[in-house]
Motif scaffolding. Structure first.
Motif, PDB file in Angstrom:
ATOM      1  N   CYS A   1       5.618  25.171 -17.559  1.00 11.15           N
ATOM      2  CA  CYS A   1       5.851  26.599 -17.348  1.00 11.15           C
ATOM      3  C   CYS A   1       6.812  27.198 -18.382  1.00 11.15           C
ATOM      4  N   THR A   2       7.618  26.350 -19.009  1.00 16.77           N
ATOM      5  CA  THR A   2       8.649  26.884 -19.905  1.00 16.77           C
ATOM      6  C   THR A   2       8.513  26.418 -21.351  1.00 16.77           C
ATOM      7  N   SER A   3       7.523  25.550 -21.647  1.00 12.73           N
ATOM      8  CA  SER A   3       7.349  25.092 -23.026  1.00 12.73           C
ATOM      9  C   SER A   3       5.889  24.740 -23.264  1.00 12.73           C
ATOM     10  N   MET A   4       5.581  24.389 -24.509  1.00  5.22           N
ATOM     11  CA  MET A   4       4.225  23.957 -24.870  1.00  5.22           C
ATOM     12  C   MET A   4       4.187  22.451 -25.127  1.00  5.22           C
ATOM     13  N   GLU A   5       5.242  21.737 -24.740  1.00 12.41           N
ATOM     14  CA  GLU A   5       5.371  20.319 -25.077  1.00 12.41           C
ATOM     15  C   GLU A   5       4.230  19.471 -24.525  1.00 12.41           C
ATOM     16  N   PHE A   6       3.744  19.783 -23.332  1.00 11.72           N
ATOM     17  CA  PHE A   6       2.685  18.991 -22.700  1.00 11.72           C
ATOM     18  C   PHE A   6       1.298  19.600 -22.910  1.00 11.72           C
ATOM     19  N   HIS A   7       1.218  20.667 -23.670  1.00 15.91           N
ATOM     20  CA  HIS A   7      -0.060  21.349 -23.864  1.00 15.91           C
ATOM     21  C   HIS A   7      -0.978  20.536 -24.777  1.00 15.91           C
ATOM     22  N   GLY A   8      -2.181  20.246 -24.293  1.00  9.63           N
ATOM     23  CA  GLY A   8      -3.198  19.598 -25.109  1.00  9.63           C
ATOM     24  C   GLY A   8      -2.991  18.119 -25.377  1.00  9.63           C
ATOM     25  N   ILE A   9      -2.078  17.452 -24.643  1.00  9.47           N
ATOM     26  CA  ILE A   9      -1.810  16.031 -24.883  1.00  9.47           C
ATOM     27  C   ILE A   9      -2.731  15.147 -24.051  1.00  9.47           C
ATOM     28  N   VAL A  10      -2.720  13.860 -24.365  1.00 11.86           N
ATOM     29  CA  VAL A  10      -3.353  12.836 -23.529  1.00 11.86           C
ATOM     30  C   VAL A  10      -2.235  12.084 -22.826  1.00 11.86           C
ATOM     31  N   SER A  11      -2.377  11.876 -21.509  1.00 10.21           N
ATOM     32  CA  SER A  11      -1.312  11.257 -20.721  1.00 10.21           C
ATOM     33  C   SER A  11      -1.871  10.146 -19.844  1.00 10.21           C
ATOM     34  N   LEU A  12      -1.015   9.171 -19.581  1.00  9.89           N
ATOM     35  CA  LEU A  12      -1.353   8.037 -18.724  1.00  9.89           C
ATOM     36  C   LEU A  12      -0.282   7.914 -17.652  1.00  9.89           C
ATOM     37  N   GLU A  13      -0.683   7.962 -16.370  1.00  6.10           N
ATOM     38  CA  GLU A  13       0.270   7.738 -15.283  1.00  6.10           C
ATOM     39  C   GLU A  13       0.079   6.340 -14.721  1.00  6.10           C
ATOM     40  N   LEU A  14       1.183   5.608 -14.616  1.00  5.69           N
ATOM     41  CA  LEU A  14       1.181   4.245 -14.087  1.00  5.69           C
ATOM     42  C   LEU A  14       1.611   4.272 -12.626  1.00  5.69           C
ATOM     43  N   GLY A  15       0.832   3.609 -11.762  1.00  4.39           N
ATOM     44  CA  GLY A  15       1.155   3.636 -10.340  1.00  4.39           C
ATOM     45  C   GLY A  15       1.095   5.044  -9.791  1.00  4.39           C
ATOM     46  N   ALA A  16      -0.010   5.731 -10.037  1.00  2.02           N
ATOM     47  CA  ALA A  16      -0.116   7.161  -9.727  1.00  2.02           C
ATOM     48  C   ALA A  16      -0.080   7.458  -8.237  1.00  2.02           C
ATOM     49  N   GLY A  17      -0.431   6.495  -7.380  1.00  5.38           N
ATOM     50  CA  GLY A  17      -0.395   6.735  -5.939  1.00  5.38           C
ATOM     51  C   GLY A  17      -1.322   7.854  -5.530  1.00  5.38           C
ATOM     52  N   THR A  18      -0.767   8.890  -4.903  1.00  7.37           N
ATOM     53  CA  THR A  18      -1.591  10.015  -4.439  1.00  7.37           C
ATOM     54  C   THR A  18      -2.029  10.914  -5.590  1.00  7.37           C
TER      55      THR A  18
ATOM     56  N   SER B   1       0.821  -1.222   0.000  1.00  8.12           N
ATOM     57  CA  SER B   1       0.000   0.000   0.000  1.00  8.12           C
ATOM     58  C   SER B   1       0.849   1.264   0.000  1.00  8.12           C
ATOM     59  N   VAL B   2       2.080   1.178  -0.519  1.00  5.23           N
ATOM     60  CA  VAL B   2       2.950   2.359  -0.509  1.00  5.23           C
ATOM     61  C   VAL B   2       2.390   3.494  -1.368  1.00  5.23           C
ATOM     62  N   GLY B   3       1.436   3.181  -2.241  1.00  3.47           N
ATOM     63  CA  GLY B   3       0.798   4.218  -3.033  1.00  3.47           C
ATOM     64  C   GLY B   3      -0.034   5.186  -2.207  1.00  3.47           C
ATOM     65  N   LEU B   4      -0.240   4.877  -0.926  1.00  5.55           N
ATOM     66  CA  LEU B   4      -0.961   5.781  -0.036  1.00  5.55           C
ATOM     67  C   LEU B   4      -0.050   6.866   0.526  1.00  5.55           C
ATOM     68  N   GLN B   5       1.257   6.770   0.250  1.00  5.57           N
ATOM     69  CA  GLN B   5       2.207   7.755   0.746  1.00  5.57           C
ATOM     70  C   GLN B   5       2.752   8.613  -0.403  1.00  5.57           C
ATOM     71  N   VAL B   6       3.362   9.733  -0.025  1.00  3.81           N
ATOM     72  CA  VAL B   6       4.070  10.590  -0.982  1.00  3.81           C
ATOM     73  C   VAL B   6       5.555  10.281  -0.856  1.00  3.81           C
ATOM     74  N   TRP B   7       6.219  10.057  -2.003  1.00  5.92           N
ATOM     75  CA  TRP B   7       7.635   9.702  -2.008  1.00  5.92           C
ATOM     76  C   TRP B   7       8.432  10.750  -2.772  1.00  5.92           C
ATOM     77  N   LYS B   8       9.734  10.822  -2.475  1.00  6.51           N
ATOM     78  CA  LYS B   8      10.572  11.871  -3.082  1.00  6.51           C
ATOM     79  C   LYS B   8      10.558  11.829  -4.602  1.00  6.51           C
ATOM     80  N   ALA B   9      10.548  10.627  -5.179  1.00  2.49           N
ATOM     81  CA  ALA B   9      10.564  10.531  -6.636  1.00  2.49           C
ATOM     82  C   ALA B   9       9.320  11.178  -7.244  1.00  2.49           C
ATOM     83  N   GLU B  10       8.191  11.084  -6.558  1.00  3.77           N
ATOM     84  CA  GLU B  10       6.969  11.724  -7.054  1.00  3.77           C
ATOM     85  C   GLU B  10       7.116  13.243  -7.056  1.00  3.77           C
ATOM     86  N   LEU B  11       7.803  13.778  -6.056  1.00  2.91           N
ATOM     87  CA  LEU B  11       7.995  15.224  -5.995  1.00  2.91           C
ATOM     88  C   LEU B  11       8.980  15.696  -7.059  1.00  2.91           C
TER      89      LEU B  11
END
Length: 338
Positions: A120-137, A99-109
């Motif tokens: 904040c510095t580019s448009m690379e992620f603007h308007g995309i579709v994204s999938l996070e694996l093991g998203a936790g919090t 159940s470590v996904g219930l915690q916040v870990w340094k790698a997530e930060l």
């Protein structure tokens, strides 16, 4: 009881604690809400989120020092004003290993810092579709939703998914008027794509609809943080990555991890076996130069220098054992550890 059952039973009862939670109120075993302050670092100018980053109350920055005679030196005070916003994250102070996904870990930060710097510095992620694996919090994926069109936060287990959904709800004030976030179940050992449950009379809360399955197939960006800690899960992770990344257009994975060292009786040394398992699936781009296309490894990776990524999320120390990898899949070869 076999060895695997014994190990899983031990993991279910053994409690672990993230360094991020050091200093949290003692004696709290259930969910706890922490506030993470997100600020624009000095030198980073972004006008894209003027309605989000607000001027923080100026604070006094005063260092206490003494002269050679031991007398207190009072330097002139400097007023520091920063542009910030706050994310509320519900998490556990401790958890079992499953159940470590219930915690916040340094790698997530660290991954959150990377995502924020990109948007904040580019448009690379603007308007995309994204999938996070093991998203936790869900922190990194929620921040990505400030720019992406659609974000799927996926994990396994009702407790973790319920907690992730709660965090989306807690941050409605930040995320409102933004694009769509879905919290969905994804078991890495099952086929991809997940089953369509839209026709079921009684749907479970985190199952997929046909529309969502069509949308997630368009994902060009994958995220993962702190999912490298078990050889079994690492095998499952690269198994589902092969299935996802081999379909459709080219995709890129940004994976943040923390090396964890333990004493090994086999090696009679302190080693990071989990990290070694991860590296067995990847080769750095420079190692692939000059090789024939058919001999390239399935997953080609580049370790990003995180020292070049400003820290947006306050209140944590990155340390020296966190890495961030950019990973792409080579469709010319079959899945196998390198």
């Amino acid at each position: 009881m076999n060895g695997r059952d014994s190990k899983e039973d031990k993991e279910e009862h053994e409690q672990v604690m993230s360094e991020v939670h050091l200093g949290c109120p003692p004696g709290i075993f259930g969910p706890h809400i922490s506030r993470f302050t997100i600020c624009l670092p000095s030198g980073v100018e972004s006008s894209r989120f003027n309605g989000l980053f607000k001027d923080q109350e100026p604070c006094t920055d005063q260092n206490i020092s003494f002269d050679e005679d031991g007398d207190l030196v009072l330097p002139r005070r400097r007023q520091i004003s920063r542009r910030c916003f706050t994310m509320k994250i519900q998490h556990n102070i401790t958890s079992s290993i499953p159940s470590v996904g219930l915690q916040v870990w340094k790698a997530e930060l660290v991954l959150s810092d990377f995502v924020l710097h990109k948007i904040c510095t580019s448009m690379e992620f603007h308007g995309i579709v994204s999938l996070e694996l093991g998203a936790g919090t869900g922190l990194a994926g929620m921040l990505l939703a400030l720019a992406a069109r659609t974000v799927f936060l996926t994990d396994h287990g009702d407790k973790i998914l319920e907690n992730c959904l709660k965090n989306v709800q807690l941050n409605y004030g930040v995320l409102k008027h933004r694009n769509v976030i879905y919290v969905r179940e994804l078991d890495w050992t099952h086929p991809w794509p997940p089953k369509d449950s839209s026709d079921h009379a009684s749907q479970e809360r985190f199952t997929w609809s046909s529309f969502e399955l069509e949308e997630v197939q368009k994902a060009s960006l994958l995220l993962a943080a702190d999912v490298i800690y078990s050889d079994y899960l690492t095998d499952a992770l690269f198994g589902i990555l092969e299935r996802i990344m081999s379909q459709g257009s080219e995709k890129v994975l940004y994976l943040a991890l923390e090396k964890r060292y333990n004493f090994s009786l086999d090696d009679l040394d302190i080693v990071a076996n989990g990290y070694s398992k991860f590296r067995s699936y990847t080769k750095e781009d420079s190692e692939c130069e000059g090789l024939e296309p058919g001999s390239l490894p399935c997953f080609m990776g580049r370790c990003i220098d995180i020292a070049e990524i400003p820290q947006y999320v306050g209140g944590y120390d990155r340390g020296k054992d966190v890495e961030l990898w950019e990973i792409r899949y080579n469709k010319d070869t079959a899945l196998m550890p390198c």
